[in-house]
Design an enzyme around this catalytic site. Sequence first.
Site, mmCIF file in Angstrom:
data_model
loop_
_atom_site.group_PDB
_atom_site.id
_atom_site.type_symbol
_atom_site.label_atom_id
_atom_site.label_comp_id
_atom_site.label_asym_id
_atom_site.label_seq_id
_atom_site.Cartn_x
_atom_site.Cartn_y
_atom_site.Cartn_z
ATOM 1 C CG HIS A 55 -1.956 1.036 1.252
ATOM 2 N ND1 HIS A 55 -3.117 0.931 1.993
ATOM 3 C CD2 HIS A 55 -2.040 2.238 0.639
ATOM 4 C CE1 HIS A 55 -3.849 2.021 1.829
ATOM 5 N NE2 HIS A 55 -3.216 2.832 1.018
ATOM 6 C CG HIS A 57 -1.014 6.655 -1.672
ATOM 7 N ND1 HIS A 57 -2.221 6.547 -2.332
ATOM 8 C CD2 HIS A 57 -1.208 6.098 -0.449
ATOM 9 C CE1 HIS A 57 -3.113 5.951 -1.525
ATOM 10 N NE2 HIS A 57 -2.523 5.670 -0.378
ATOM 11 C CG HIS A 173 -10.162 4.558 2.375
ATOM 12 N ND1 HIS A 173 -8.982 5.198 2.690
ATOM 13 C CD2 HIS A 173 -11.103 5.129 3.159
ATOM 14 C CE1 HIS A 173 -9.209 6.116 3.623
ATOM 15 N NE2 HIS A 173 -10.497 6.097 3.916
ATOM 16 C CG ASP A 287 -2.098 4.639 3.693
ATOM 17 O OD1 ASP A 287 -1.974 4.970 2.499
ATOM 18 O OD2 ASP A 287 -3.010 5.068 4.428
ATOM 19 C CG HIS A 291 0.044 14.965 1.594
ATOM 20 N ND1 HIS A 291 -0.678 14.969 0.418
ATOM 21 C CD2 HIS A 291 -0.532 14.023 2.373
ATOM 22 C CE1 HIS A 291 -1.649 14.073 0.491
ATOM 23 N NE2 HIS A 291 -1.585 13.471 1.662
HETATM 24 C C1 NCD Z 1 -3.883 8.697 1.333
HETATM 25 C C2 NCD Z 1 -3.291 9.646 0.292
HETATM 26 O O1 NCD Z 1 -2.917 10.782 0.638
HETATM 27 O O2 NCD Z 1 -3.183 9.232 -0.862
HETATM 28 N N1 NCD Z 1 -4.118 9.434 2.536
HETATM 29 C C3 NCD Z 1 -4.279 8.923 3.778
HETATM 30 O O3 NCD Z 1 -4.593 9.707 4.689
HETATM 31 N N2 NCD Z 1 -4.118 7.654 4.049
HETATM 32 C C4 NCD Z 1 -5.130 8.081 0.773
HETATM 33 C C5 NCD Z 1 -5.660 6.920 1.589
HETATM 34 O O4 NCD Z 1 -5.022 5.871 1.659
HETATM 35 O O5 NCD Z 1 -6.727 7.053 2.161
HETATM 36 ZN ZN ZN Z 2 -7.059 4.797 2.340
HETATM 37 ZN ZN ZN Z 3 -3.533 4.823 1.125
#
Ligand code: NCD
Ligand code: ZN
Ligand code: ZN
Length: 422
Positions: A55, A57, A173, A287, A291
């Site tokens: 997981h 991003h 999610h 996860d 940012h």
């Molecule tokens: C994730 C993101 O910023 O892409 N943010 C988060 O708070 N976990 C998206 C997600 O996994 O919900």
């Molecule tokens: Zn999520």
């Molecule tokens: Zn996520």
Amino acid sequence: MEVVVEGNCYVSGRFERCCIGIENGRIAKIAKMLEGDRVFSFGNRIVLPGAIDSHVHFRDPGMTQKEDWGTGSLAAACGGVTCALDMPNTRPSTTTLTSLRDKRRIASSKSLVDFGLFAGLKPGIDVRALAKEAVGFKLYMGSTTGDLLVPQPSPIRAEISEIAATRKVLAVHAEDETMRNKESERDLEGHLRNRPNECEVSAIRKIRDAAKDCRLHICHVSAKSSLPLLANAGTVTSEVTPHHLLLDVSSRLGTLAKVNPPLRRREDRQGLFQALKNGSFDIIASDHAPHTIDEKHEDFDYAPSGMPGTETLVPLLLQHVKEKHMDFSGMVRRLCENPGDLFGLRKGRIQVGYDADLMVVDMDSTVRIRVDKLHSKCGWSAYEGMLGIFPRAVLVRGNVIVESGEQVGERVGRDAVVSASA
Ligand code: NCD
Ligand code: ZN
Ligand code: ZN
Ligand code: ZN
């Protein structure tokens, strides 16, 4: 053998001093002694399968001010992650074959580690086409970063049954958007009030009922009250993150610790911790949701949710093992074997036929985590100052990609789903 790795290797659930023989990037033989064109001897250091962070991003394409495949995969690699599964909430979101292939092209040119790409589930997607090339599907039942929100299962009934037929995993999610409060938020308490535990429980119930025949996987479980729903859930699998295990709403990190689902009460955190000890949770994943610090410095209400974590995932858990909160088998199961099995990858085990993805670890090398040593583009971490054990060396398909915490060698990463079926 082309390559031989020698050390104290984790094979079939126990450690033994042996040699791992590698041909064409794959483990070809495991024996006491092997000869090779290239031999890496790690002495008594332990050799584990590389971790699969199922997981992440990596924000590429579209949000490369936060992260890109180069920096994200470097962070992953330096933390012992040899395969990263990327979520579809990029820009554009990954919901068509074209956007999936565009992302694969970008990742293939920049990634240090192997990867898989999730396809986003929304009404009208071409499930059959996407299923051939995506590692799985992802459903957002609650609002979070990106534009993939589907608050109710009704408009995606047809897509859900098509996904069931493909036998691909549907990762969820699970926060019920219809139960979310929309008060203004000033701190982590406010974020938690807006996304109470019942949001998660309700979403898990709803998707279980709506997707009975799917291989459902519940992402980032955060509430203690969700645990009974997962205990006798048949084929439903679940994931927990380090931040929901190690941090709670009492954190002083403010917007940096704003994340979805939210950090909850200490009793939730302790409940998750205990459940993990008792064998719950199939997968631990980061996860990793970076940012920029500028975005995080906006007023609480406007600051985006998410925190980085792929580089600290393995180090925090190795420290956890050292402190005897978990044993190696529990860790390797959640970080390597289970994600490999669940997503159908030939990865996550030191076993003949598996990809030679490995990490070499010295359990005596605990350090304090310092942001200036980490590699995510975002440049901050909620774990600054905590203890961790970083791998000494990392190999992807027999190629050494990290040594002493830094990149060596070339960027060999490729799509583990498409290359496996090719
Ligand atoms: C994730 C993101 O910023 O892409 N943010 C988060 O708070 N976990 C998206 C997600 O996994 O919900
Ligand atoms: Zn999520
Ligand atoms: Zn996520
Ligand atoms: Zn560095």
